[in-house]
Motif scaffolding. Structure first.
Motif, PDB file in Angstrom:
ATOM      1  N   GLU A  46       0.837  -1.204   0.000  1.00 30.55           N
ATOM      2  CA  GLU A  46       0.000   0.000   0.000  1.00 30.55           C
ATOM      3  C   GLU A  46       0.872   1.255   0.000  1.00 30.55           C
ATOM      4  N   ALA A  47       1.951   1.236   0.758  1.00 29.88           N
ATOM      5  CA  ALA A  47       2.871   2.376   0.793  1.00 29.88           C
ATOM      6  C   ALA A  47       3.476   2.619  -0.588  1.00 29.88           C
ATOM      7  N   GLN A  48       3.841   1.553  -1.289  1.00 28.23           N
ATOM      8  CA  GLN A  48       4.393   1.717  -2.636  1.00 28.23           C
ATOM      9  C   GLN A  48       3.340   2.287  -3.581  1.00 28.23           C
ATOM     10  N   ALA A  49       2.104   1.840  -3.437  1.00 27.53           N
ATOM     11  CA  ALA A  49       1.027   2.375  -4.269  1.00 27.53           C
ATOM     12  C   ALA A  49       0.821   3.865  -3.977  1.00 27.53           C
ATOM     13  N   GLN A  50       0.898   4.250  -2.717  1.00 28.21           N
ATOM     14  CA  GLN A  50       0.774   5.665  -2.357  1.00 28.21           C
ATOM     15  C   GLN A  50       1.912   6.468  -2.974  1.00 28.21           C
ATOM     16  N   ALA A  51       3.129   5.939  -2.906  1.00 24.95           N
ATOM     17  CA  ALA A  51       4.282   6.633  -3.497  1.00 24.95           C
ATOM     18  C   ALA A  51       4.087   6.802  -4.994  1.00 24.95           C
ATOM     19  N   GLU A  52       3.575   5.778  -5.658  1.00 27.22           N
ATOM     20  CA  GLU A  52       3.307   5.878  -7.097  1.00 27.22           C
ATOM     21  C   GLU A  52       2.287   6.980  -7.384  1.00 27.22           C
ATOM     22  N   THR A  53       1.285   7.101  -6.531  1.00 25.72           N
ATOM     23  CA  THR A  53       0.285   8.162  -6.701  1.00 25.72           C
ATOM     24  C   THR A  53       0.932   9.534  -6.572  1.00 25.72           C
ATOM     25  N   TYR A  54       1.767   9.718  -5.559  1.00 27.23           N
ATOM     26  CA  TYR A  54       2.464  11.000  -5.406  1.00 27.23           C
ATOM     27  C   TYR A  54       3.370  11.277  -6.602  1.00 27.23           C
ATOM     28  N   ASN A  55       4.014  10.244  -7.129  1.00 25.87           N
ATOM     29  CA  ASN A  55       4.876  10.424  -8.296  1.00 25.87           C
ATOM     30  C   ASN A  55       4.072  10.836  -9.523  1.00 25.87           C
ATOM     31  N   LYS A  56       2.885  10.259  -9.693  1.00 19.81           N
ATOM     32  CA  LYS A  56       2.027  10.642 -10.818  1.00 19.81           C
ATOM     33  C   LYS A  56       1.603  12.100 -10.690  1.00 19.81           C
ATOM     34  N   GLU A  57       1.259  12.520  -9.474  1.00 19.13           N
ATOM     35  CA  GLU A  57       0.891  13.922  -9.240  1.00 19.13           C
ATOM     36  C   GLU A  57       2.072  14.839  -9.558  1.00 19.13           C
ATOM     37  N   LEU A  58       3.260  14.439  -9.160  1.00 14.38           N
ATOM     38  CA  LEU A  58       4.460  15.221  -9.447  1.00 14.38           C
ATOM     39  C   LEU A  58       4.711  15.286 -10.951  1.00 14.38           C
ATOM     40  N   ASP A  59       4.571  14.155 -11.639  1.00 18.09           N
ATOM     41  CA  ASP A  59       4.758  14.133 -13.094  1.00 18.09           C
ATOM     42  C   ASP A  59       3.770  15.065 -13.787  1.00 18.09           C
ATOM     43  N   GLU A  60       2.519  15.080 -13.314  1.00 13.40           N
ATOM     44  CA  GLU A  60       1.508  15.968 -13.891  1.00 13.40           C
ATOM     45  C   GLU A  60       1.882  17.436 -13.654  1.00 13.40           C
ATOM     46  N   PHE A  61       2.349  17.755 -12.463  1.00  9.49           N
ATOM     47  CA  PHE A  61       2.807  19.115 -12.173  1.00  9.49           C
ATOM     48  C   PHE A  61       3.927  19.510 -13.125  1.00  9.49           C
ATOM     49  N   ARG A  62       4.888  18.615 -13.334  1.00  5.97           N
ATOM     50  CA  ARG A  62       6.013  18.908 -14.221  1.00  5.97           C
ATOM     51  C   ARG A  62       5.550  19.112 -15.658  1.00  5.97           C
ATOM     52  N   ARG A  63       4.604  18.280 -16.104  1.00  8.54           N
ATOM     53  CA  ARG A  63       4.068  18.438 -17.470  1.00  8.54           C
ATOM     54  C   ARG A  63       3.441  19.810 -17.634  1.00  8.54           C
ATOM     55  N   LYS A  64       2.644  20.216 -16.649  1.00 14.04           N
ATOM     56  CA  LYS A  64       1.987  21.530 -16.725  1.00 14.04           C
ATOM     57  C   LYS A  64       3.007  22.662 -16.707  1.00 14.04           C
ATOM     58  N   GLU A  65       4.034  22.528 -15.877  1.00 16.21           N
ATOM     59  CA  GLU A  65       5.079  23.546 -15.813  1.00 16.21           C
ATOM     60  C   GLU A  65       5.820  23.668 -17.147  1.00 16.21           C
ATOM     61  N   ASN A  66       6.042  22.545 -17.804  1.00 14.68           N
ATOM     62  CA  ASN A  66       6.756  22.553 -19.083  1.00 14.68           C
ATOM     63  C   ASN A  66       5.889  23.095 -20.218  1.00 14.68           C
ATOM     64  N   GLN A  67       4.575  23.135 -20.047  1.00 15.09           N
ATOM     65  CA  GLN A  67       3.673  23.624 -21.083  1.00 15.09           C
ATOM     66  C   GLN A  67       3.415  25.121 -20.961  1.00 15.09           C
ATOM     67  N   LYS A  68       3.821  25.727 -19.868  1.00 13.90           N
ATOM     68  CA  LYS A  68       3.594  27.159 -19.689  1.00 13.90           C
ATOM     69  C   LYS A  68       4.388  27.944 -20.727  1.00 13.90           C
ATOM     70  N   PRO A  69       3.763  28.988 -21.293  1.00 15.21           N
ATOM     71  CA  PRO A  69       4.495  29.821 -22.255  1.00 15.21           C
ATOM     72  C   PRO A  69       5.643  30.551 -21.569  1.00 15.21           C
ATOM     73  N   SER A  70       6.698  30.748 -22.292  1.00  9.64           N
ATOM     74  CA  SER A  70       7.873  31.438 -21.730  1.00  9.64           C
ATOM     75  C   SER A  70       7.671  32.911 -21.636  1.00  9.64           C
TER      76      SER A  70
END
Length: 70
Positions: A46-70
């Protein structure tokens, strides 16, 4: 779930006297922008599944940050 023997990113195991405890512990640069260490479930799977969820949230944040116009 992660393949056998492979830990999720930022998944940390700390050994206590009688048991292990699990954390999602992001790298220092992520902590500087507000990501904090989180205590996970006492059950390893369960802890590993929770970590995977946090990693997915982090990946989504990074994707959004990379899509922001300069």
């Amino acid at each position: 779930m992660t393949p056998e023997g492979k830990k999720p990113r930022y998944f940390v195991v700390k050994q206590l006297k009688d048991r292990e405890i699990y954390y999602w512990q992001p790298a220092a640069p992520l902590q500087k922008i507000g990501y904090r260490t989180r205590r996970l479930s006492d059950a390893r799977e369960e802890a590993q599944a929770q970590a995977e969820t946090y990693n997915k949230e982090l990946d989504e944040f990074r994707r959004k940050e990379n899509q922001k116009p300069s």
